[in-house]
Design an enzyme around this catalytic site. Structure first.
Site, PDB file in Angstrom:
ATOM      1  N   ARG A   3       0.889  -1.168   0.000  1.00  0.00           N
ATOM      2  CA  ARG A   3       0.000   0.000   0.000  1.00  0.00           C
ATOM      3  C   ARG A   3       0.921   1.210   0.000  1.00  0.00           C
ATOM      4  NH1 ARG A   3      -5.664   0.593   1.928  1.00  0.00           N
ATOM      5  NH2 ARG A   3      -5.956   2.718   2.603  1.00  0.00           N
ATOM      6  N   GLN A  33     -10.225  -2.909  -3.184  1.00  0.00           N
ATOM      7  CA  GLN A  33     -11.474  -2.285  -2.734  1.00  0.00           C
ATOM      8  C   GLN A  33     -12.610  -2.555  -3.728  1.00  0.00           C
ATOM      9  OE1 GLN A  33     -12.194  -0.260   0.169  1.00  0.00           O
ATOM     10  NE2 GLN A  33     -14.263  -0.675  -0.580  1.00  0.00           N
ATOM     11  N   ASP A 121     -16.115   8.884  -3.327  1.00  0.00           N
ATOM     12  CA  ASP A 121     -14.912   8.803  -2.493  1.00  0.00           C
ATOM     13  C   ASP A 121     -14.623  10.213  -1.982  1.00  0.00           C
ATOM     14  OD1 ASP A 121     -12.535   7.948  -1.327  1.00  0.00           O
ATOM     15  OD2 ASP A 121     -11.495   7.550  -3.220  1.00  0.00           O
TER      16      ASP A 121
HETATM   17  N1  NVA Z   1      -8.995   7.519  -2.908  1.00  0.00           N
HETATM   18  C1  NVA Z   1      -8.743   7.158  -1.530  1.00  0.00           C
HETATM   19  C2  NVA Z   1      -9.134   5.741  -1.261  1.00  0.00           C
HETATM   20  C3  NVA Z   1      -9.045   5.377   0.181  1.00  0.00           C
HETATM   21  C4  NVA Z   1      -9.561   4.002   0.499  1.00  0.00           C
HETATM   22  C5  NVA Z   1      -7.264   7.385  -1.230  1.00  0.00           C
HETATM   23  O1  NVA Z   1      -6.414   7.030  -2.047  1.00  0.00           O
HETATM   24  O2  NVA Z   1      -6.978   7.926  -0.168  1.00  0.00           O
END
Ligand code: NVA
Length: 203
Positions: A3, A33, A121
């Protein structure tokens, strides 16, 4: 599982790795996700046949993975994004050329019309915190509220990858309302990630 921010970091690791590398989130993509979101949509509808998804807001990593999923699985995707925040052409262009049922609209209500899933989002993703104020201005009018949900399919569900900013990209009423499936969606992250591991570690 990585991540991180830059997609290049992940790809470089994958290039040299002797084991599979899972994208746990990059600035470009968020496939794990989307798998949880698709599981949630499948549970609610009984399958993905004829599915229509509306993405409202930032053409970000989530939007890109929705585009990739629509391309692979053949469901319809309408995105409503403000000027300057459209999805990356390097993701959208090839999907459209490959015949994916994906299009960008300007108006959230237009994108949500008849949709079975309405999703969004945060307006400022991780690493974009300093842009929060400017983005809030650019995204005004791109909030998922009762008006946007009213035009969706009567059985439509609302999804959000969380954490949500209540009163920004989504109203409290929609996030906590009867059409919200966000808590099932959050639980499904766990189950889908287990499935990915089984797939990669299994025979
Ligand atoms: N677009 C968001 C997704 C978080 C799950 C981010 O990258 O922070």
């Amino acid at each position: 599982m990585v991540r991180t921010y830059g997609q290049g970091v992940l790809e470089e690791l994958a290039e040299w790795s002797t084991v599979p590398v899972i994208n746990g989130l990059t600035d470009l993509l968020h496939p794990c996700q989307i798998l949880a979101d698709l599981l949630t949509a499948t549970e609610r509808r009984g399958g993905l046949d004829g599915l229509r998804v509306a993405w409202i807001g930032d053409g970000n990593n989530m939007a890109h993975s929705w585009i990739n999923a629509a391309r692979v699985l053949g469901f319809g995707l309408r995105l409503a994004c403000p000027d300057g925040f459209h999805p990356d052409g390097a993701i959208l262009g090839p999907a459209v050329e490959a015949g994916a049922d994906v299009a960008v609209a300007r108006d959230p209500a237009e994108a949500a019309r008849g949709a079975h899933v309405v999703t969004t989002d945060v307006w400022a993703s991780m690493g974009q915190e300093s842009e929060q104020e400017a983005r809030a201005e650019a995204f005004a009018g791109y909030q998922v509220d009762d008006r946007v949900m009213a035009g969706a399919d009567p059985d439509a569900v609302f999804l959000h990858c969380l954490p949500a900013h209540r009163g920004e990209e989504v109203t409290e009423a929609v996030l906590e309302g009867p059409r919200s499936a966000v808590w099932d969606e959050a639980e499904n992250r766990l189950h889908v990630q287990k499935a990915i591991l089984v797939r990669l570690l299994g025979p």
